[in-house]
Structures are given as structure tokens and as C-alpha cells.
Design a protein around this motif. Structure first.
Motif, PDB file in Angstrom:
ATOM      1  N   PHE A  39      54.217 -71.684  -9.439  1.00  0.00           N
ATOM      2  CA  PHE A  39      54.592 -71.421 -10.822  1.00  0.00           C
ATOM      3  C   PHE A  39      54.875 -69.928 -10.988  1.00  0.00           C
ATOM      4  O   PHE A  39      54.021 -69.095 -10.689  1.00  0.00           O
ATOM      5  CB  PHE A  39      53.463 -71.808 -11.790  1.00  0.00           C
ATOM      6  CG  PHE A  39      53.114 -73.269 -11.762  1.00  0.00           C
ATOM      7  CD1 PHE A  39      53.688 -74.147 -12.655  1.00  0.00           C
ATOM      8  CD2 PHE A  39      52.212 -73.763 -10.818  1.00  0.00           C
ATOM      9  CE1 PHE A  39      53.368 -75.502 -12.636  1.00  0.00           C
ATOM     10  CE2 PHE A  39      51.884 -75.110 -10.788  1.00  0.00           C
ATOM     11  CZ  PHE A  39      52.462 -75.979 -11.693  1.00  0.00           C
ATOM     12  N   GLU A  40      56.065 -69.622 -11.472  1.00  0.00           N
ATOM     13  CA  GLU A  40      56.368 -68.237 -11.827  1.00  0.00           C
ATOM     14  C   GLU A  40      55.763 -67.950 -13.196  1.00  0.00           C
ATOM     15  O   GLU A  40      55.828 -68.787 -14.105  1.00  0.00           O
ATOM     16  CB  GLU A  40      57.876 -68.020 -11.876  1.00  0.00           C
ATOM     17  CG  GLU A  40      58.277 -66.584 -12.207  1.00  0.00           C
ATOM     18  CD  GLU A  40      59.780 -66.398 -12.290  1.00  0.00           C
ATOM     19  OE1 GLU A  40      60.215 -65.329 -12.768  1.00  0.00           O
ATOM     20  OE2 GLU A  40      60.515 -67.329 -11.902  1.00  0.00           O
ATOM     21  N   LEU A  41      55.166 -66.773 -13.326  1.00  0.00           N
ATOM     22  CA  LEU A  41      54.516 -66.390 -14.581  1.00  0.00           C
ATOM     23  C   LEU A  41      55.111 -65.088 -15.103  1.00  0.00           C
ATOM     24  O   LEU A  41      55.508 -64.219 -14.316  1.00  0.00           O
ATOM     25  CB  LEU A  41      53.006 -66.232 -14.376  1.00  0.00           C
ATOM     26  CG  LEU A  41      52.271 -67.487 -13.891  1.00  0.00           C
ATOM     27  CD1 LEU A  41      50.830 -67.157 -13.552  1.00  0.00           C
ATOM     28  CD2 LEU A  41      52.328 -68.600 -14.927  1.00  0.00           C
ATOM     29  N   ARG A  42      55.155 -64.964 -16.407  1.00  0.00           N
ATOM     30  CA  ARG A  42      55.715 -63.768 -17.030  1.00  0.00           C
ATOM     31  C   ARG A  42      54.789 -63.287 -18.143  1.00  0.00           C
ATOM     32  O   ARG A  42      53.663 -63.756 -18.252  1.00  0.00           O
ATOM     33  CB  ARG A  42      57.121 -64.060 -17.554  1.00  0.00           C
ATOM     34  CG  ARG A  42      58.079 -64.468 -16.423  1.00  0.00           C
ATOM     35  CD  ARG A  42      59.480 -64.709 -16.900  1.00  0.00           C
ATOM     36  NE  ARG A  42      60.308 -65.267 -15.819  1.00  0.00           N
ATOM     37  CZ  ARG A  42      61.515 -65.765 -15.982  1.00  0.00           C
ATOM     38  NH1 ARG A  42      62.079 -65.772 -17.198  1.00  0.00           N
ATOM     39  NH2 ARG A  42      62.190 -66.259 -14.950  1.00  0.00           N
TER      40      ARG A  42
ATOM     41  N   SER B 216      63.988 -62.000 -23.733  1.00  0.00           N
ATOM     42  CA  SER B 216      64.028 -63.393 -23.304  1.00  0.00           C
ATOM     43  C   SER B 216      63.632 -63.551 -21.839  1.00  0.00           C
ATOM     44  O   SER B 216      63.047 -64.574 -21.456  1.00  0.00           O
ATOM     45  CB  SER B 216      65.421 -63.978 -23.529  1.00  0.00           C
ATOM     46  OG  SER B 216      66.404 -63.236 -22.807  1.00  0.00           O
ATOM     47  N   SER B 217      63.915 -62.551 -21.029  1.00  0.00           N
ATOM     48  CA  SER B 217      63.583 -62.620 -19.601  1.00  0.00           C
ATOM     49  C   SER B 217      62.092 -62.467 -19.337  1.00  0.00           C
ATOM     50  O   SER B 217      61.637 -62.672 -18.208  1.00  0.00           O
ATOM     51  CB  SER B 217      64.349 -61.545 -18.830  1.00  0.00           C
ATOM     52  OG  SER B 217      64.058 -60.252 -19.340  1.00  0.00           O
ATOM     53  N   ASP B 218      61.329 -62.099 -20.364  1.00  0.00           N
ATOM     54  CA  ASP B 218      59.879 -61.925 -20.208  1.00  0.00           C
ATOM     55  C   ASP B 218      59.102 -63.173 -20.601  1.00  0.00           C
ATOM     56  O   ASP B 218      57.870 -63.132 -20.700  1.00  0.00           O
ATOM     57  CB  ASP B 218      59.394 -60.737 -21.043  1.00  0.00           C
ATOM     58  CG  ASP B 218      59.810 -59.404 -20.452  1.00  0.00           C
ATOM     59  OD1 ASP B 218      60.077 -59.353 -19.235  1.00  0.00           O
ATOM     60  OD2 ASP B 218      59.867 -58.412 -21.200  1.00  0.00           O
ATOM     61  N   ALA B 219      59.804 -64.276 -20.858  1.00  0.00           N
ATOM     62  CA  ALA B 219      59.149 -65.529 -21.228  1.00  0.00           C
ATOM     63  C   ALA B 219      59.721 -66.665 -20.387  1.00  0.00           C
ATOM     64  O   ALA B 219      60.871 -66.614 -19.946  1.00  0.00           O
ATOM     65  CB  ALA B 219      59.341 -65.821 -22.715  1.00  0.00           C
ATOM     66  N   ILE B 220      58.923 -67.699 -20.177  1.00  0.00           N
ATOM     67  CA  ILE B 220      59.332 -68.826 -19.346  1.00  0.00           C
ATOM     68  C   ILE B 220      58.602 -70.076 -19.815  1.00  0.00           C
ATOM     69  O   ILE B 220      57.500 -69.991 -20.369  1.00  0.00           O
ATOM     70  CB  ILE B 220      59.030 -68.538 -17.852  1.00  0.00           C
ATOM     71  CG1 ILE B 220      59.735 -69.527 -16.941  1.00  0.00           C
ATOM     72  CG2 ILE B 220      57.520 -68.518 -17.589  1.00  0.00           C
ATOM     73  CD1 ILE B 220      59.662 -69.149 -15.464  1.00  0.00           C
ATOM     74  N   ILE B 221      59.215 -71.240 -19.596  1.00  0.00           N
ATOM     75  CA  ILE B 221      58.585 -72.521 -19.905  1.00  0.00           C
ATOM     76  C   ILE B 221      58.508 -73.350 -18.633  1.00  0.00           C
ATOM     77  O   ILE B 221      59.496 -73.461 -17.896  1.00  0.00           O
ATOM     78  CB  ILE B 221      59.378 -73.308 -20.967  1.00  0.00           C
ATOM     79  CG1 ILE B 221      59.476 -72.521 -22.273  1.00  0.00           C
ATOM     80  CG2 ILE B 221      58.735 -74.668 -21.225  1.00  0.00           C
ATOM     81  CD1 ILE B 221      60.373 -73.184 -23.315  1.00  0.00           C
ATOM     82  N   HIS B 222      57.337 -73.927 -18.374  1.00  0.00           N
ATOM     83  CA  HIS B 222      57.191 -74.912 -17.305  1.00  0.00           C
ATOM     84  C   HIS B 222      56.997 -76.270 -17.967  1.00  0.00           C
ATOM     85  O   HIS B 222      56.030 -76.485 -18.702  1.00  0.00           O
ATOM     86  CB  HIS B 222      55.992 -74.580 -16.413  1.00  0.00           C
ATOM     87  CG  HIS B 222      56.182 -73.334 -15.606  1.00  0.00           C
ATOM     88  ND1 HIS B 222      57.001 -73.278 -14.494  1.00  0.00           N
ATOM     89  CD2 HIS B 222      55.666 -72.092 -15.744  1.00  0.00           C
ATOM     90  CE1 HIS B 222      56.978 -72.059 -13.989  1.00  0.00           C
ATOM     91  NE2 HIS B 222      56.182 -71.316 -14.724  1.00  0.00           N
TER      92      HIS B 222
END
Length: 361
Positions: A18-21, A309-315
Motif C-alpha cells: 500500500f502506498e501511503l501519503r 491532490s498528489s498528497d492524497a490517495i484512496i485504496h
């Protein structure tokens, strides 16, 4: 900041990365593995916090995981591992069964690497709030801890004590409800954010001399009320606000179901709030079933430009081995919408539209 996590052999995860931000959102079906991912983090944290290699599967952070057989993936009978990346450094823990001849409610841990600061430090560098938080209570028990070691607790049980003890502490400008040049304090900012999330409200606490007891009360437009007369929405949101505002810079905050007991407008506001906290230098991992929380995050990114926006992510976990990664766009959009990802509103509206087209009243 923790940039990535690899879970091997734990529950449904055979080997998943999992990539995390700054802000990481976990979404998906019930029982798809969102909470299991968080539990893996908690076990790794407990391994680094413990002075022994014996880690209980039941107790720390309110975990009730049962035995080794309950948590080990069927294809990983030798154990499971949690590996985390901080920049270019890797650290984590391997967990194994202490005695294969009997069921055990604990595991042996073998740590490796140098943990990031938010895993190594006590206090408010690492905070976790579970989905089942403390409901309205007339009194709370004071923890016998120095102020720097105190955090809200896994169920929010220490929120009243933190307001009483740390209420006069200044809050970083980036976390303030309406940032200004004046000094803003924890109690004032808790009231401001809680008012936006729930309803206009004031907070007061009182300790009883020579007793480990603190009381909390709220003032609305009517009068001062006890927590038992305020309901669950305020009580469940309060520790999230306190934990986020008081978190150490570069700390880690994990929150499950921040939307619990909140009206839709409050769910949107708490999404905005957590995004602003993520932009202020606290890494946030949030697990949610609410499209309102997601929309609050989208508005904070696109409309308010609180976070890149590049500092957030959804799994997005759907229960299969495949885990979908979704990105935010600069205008608050989402890169793509896989089936099952917060699409129930559209499904329901389409069903109602078909009924009307058939001429039903």
C-alpha cells in the motif's frame, strides 16, 4: 512520513503493498480488509513499543484478534510480517507462533530496521481512534501520565482530560479553523471545529480535588448540558478533533469511521477537517464508509486547495485480491470510479427513475 506498507500473511493479505501519503483513505465493502490493514499497523506499533518480544493479540489499542490461527493467512502458517517504509529506510516486524502445539493468544515479534519517529515516540506522535468510541459519560477517569505522554486513547477515553490539561496549549496556525495572527488555543479551536461539525457549542471541564475524575459539559444555545444529554454525534466527534489538533508535528493519526453518528453536513465537515490536518504536517489514515466524508476531502482539495491532490490517495478494497488505487485531481475529482465505489446513490436513483418511467405513482 510512512510512504508505504507491505503486509504479508496477515488475515486476507497474502502479500499486498500500500502506498501511503499525507492523507490515505481506506474505502470498500464490509469485511474487505480495511480494518485488518489498520490492525497490522497497530501490531507493528506495539512491537516497537514493547520491551519484550511477546505481543498480545488481545488488549493493546482495544484489539480482540483471538489466536495466531485467527490472524495468520492460511497460506502463511509460519507467521506474518508488517514492513513499513520511511523515505528510503525500511522497518517493521515479523510475527510468529510461539507454540504450534497449542492455541496462543499472543505472538513472538522480531523487529527490524530503525522505526520512523511516529512509531518510536510515545504520546501524540502515534494516535489511533477506533470505530467503537466511548459514548456519552458523566465522568472520565484521569490517566496517571505526564502531559507529554497523554493522547486521546483508542476509544477517545482521554479527550476530557486532554481538554482540561492541555486546553491552554497553542495550536499551529495551519490547523486553526479561521487562521489568524492571534494565538489560538486547543480548547478554543476544539470548540470552533466541533461547532462546524455538529452544532454551535462550548466546552467546559472540571476536576475534583484528590480524585482521578474529570467531568465534561457542553453549552448550546439553550444551557449547559451533560454529555448524556448531548447524544453520540458530539461525543464521537470530540476525540477526533482533540487528537488531530494536539498531534505532534510529523505524527501519525489513524481514524476509523469518523462519520459515525454525524449528520451528512457534519460528515462533509469532518472530511474537510481531516484534510486540513493532513496538510498541516500530520499524516492521516482514515477508514470510511461515507461518500460525504469523501466529498469533504474532495472539496478541501479542489475548492479550498488545502492539500495538493498528489498528497492524497484512496485504496478501494472490494474483497478480492486486487486492491484498486484511486487518485484525486486538482479540481477535487477522482481518477476513476470502479464498481462498488460509493455508487449506491446513483444505483438507487436509477431504480427509482425506472419505476417512474413505467408509470407507477
Amino acid at each position: 512520513m510512512i510512504n508505504a506498507a507491505t503486509i504479508e500473511g496477515f488475515k486476507r493479505f497474502r502479500s499486498n503493498r500500500f502506498e501511503l501519503r499525507n492523507l490515505s483513505v481506506l474505502a470498500g465493502r464490509n469485511g474487505s480488509g480495511k480494518t485488518s490493514l489498520i490492525q497490522a499497523f497497530l501490531l507493528a506499533r506495539e512491537a516497537f513499543r514493547s520491551t519484550t518480544d511477546t505481543i498480545s493479540l488481545n488488549g493493546p489499542f482495544g484489539l480482540q484478534l483471538g489466536t495466531f490461527d485467527d490472524v495468520a493467512n492460511g497460506e502463511a502458517s509460519e507467521g506474518f510480517s508488517v514492513t513499513l517504509r520511511d523515505g528510503d529506510s525500511w522497518f517493521g516486524a515479523k510475527f510468529s507462533q510461539p507454540d504450534k502445539s497449542a492455541q496462543q493468544f499472543y505472538v513472538h515479534s522480531q523487529k527490524f530496521g530503525v522505526p520512523s519517529d511516529n512509531f518510536a515516540r510515545e504520546g501524540r506522535a502515534f494516535q489511533y481512534l477506533g470505530a467503537e468510541r466511548i459514548g456519552p459519560r458523566l465522568t472520565s477517569t484521569i490517566m496517571a501520565l505526564p502531559h507529554h505522554s497523554l493522547n486521546v486513547g483508542a476509544t477517545g477515553e482521554n479527550a476530557a482530560q486532554m481538554i482540561d490539561s492541555l486546553g491552554a496549549n497553542p495550536i499551529p496556525l495551519a490547523r486553526q479553523f479561521h487562521p489568524n495572527k492571534n494565538v489560538a488555543l486547543l480548547k478554543d479551536q476544539t470548540e470552533a471545529w466541533l461547532s462546524a461539525i455538529t452544532r454551535p457549542i462550548q466546552i467546559d471541564t472540571e476536576t475534583f480535588p484528590y480524585t482521578p475524575i474529570v467531568t465534561l459539559k457542553y453549552r448550546t444555545d439553550l444551557d449547559w448540558l451533560s454529555p448524556t444529554n448531548m447524544g453520540f454525534g458530539v461525543t464521537y466527534a470530540l476525540p477526533i478533533v482533540v487528537a488531530a489538533l494536539s498531534a505532534d508535528q510529523d505524527g501519525l493519526l489513524i481514524v476509523e469511521n469518523p462519520e459515525a453518528h454525524l449528520a451528512p453536513a457534519g460528515q462533509t465537515q469532518i472530511g474537510i477537517f481531516l484534510t486540513k490536518i493532513a496538510a498541516s504536517g500530520v499524516q492521516v489514515i482514515v477508514e470510511t464508509h461515507s461518500d460525504h466524508v469523501i466529498n469533504g476531502i474532495r472539496r478541501a482539495i479542489g475548492e479550498m486547495q488545502c492539500l495538493k491532490s498528489s498528497d492524497a490517495i484512496i485504496h478501494f478494497l472490494d474483497g478480492s485480491d486486487h486492491i484498486e488505487v484511486l487518485e484525486f485531481t486538482a479540481t477535487g475529482g477522482i481518477s476513476h470510479w470502479p464498481k462498488g465505489f460509493f455508487d449506491q446513490f446513483q444505483i438507487d436513483v436509477a431504480a427509482l427513475t425506472r419505476i417512474r418511467r413505467k408509470g407507477a405513482p
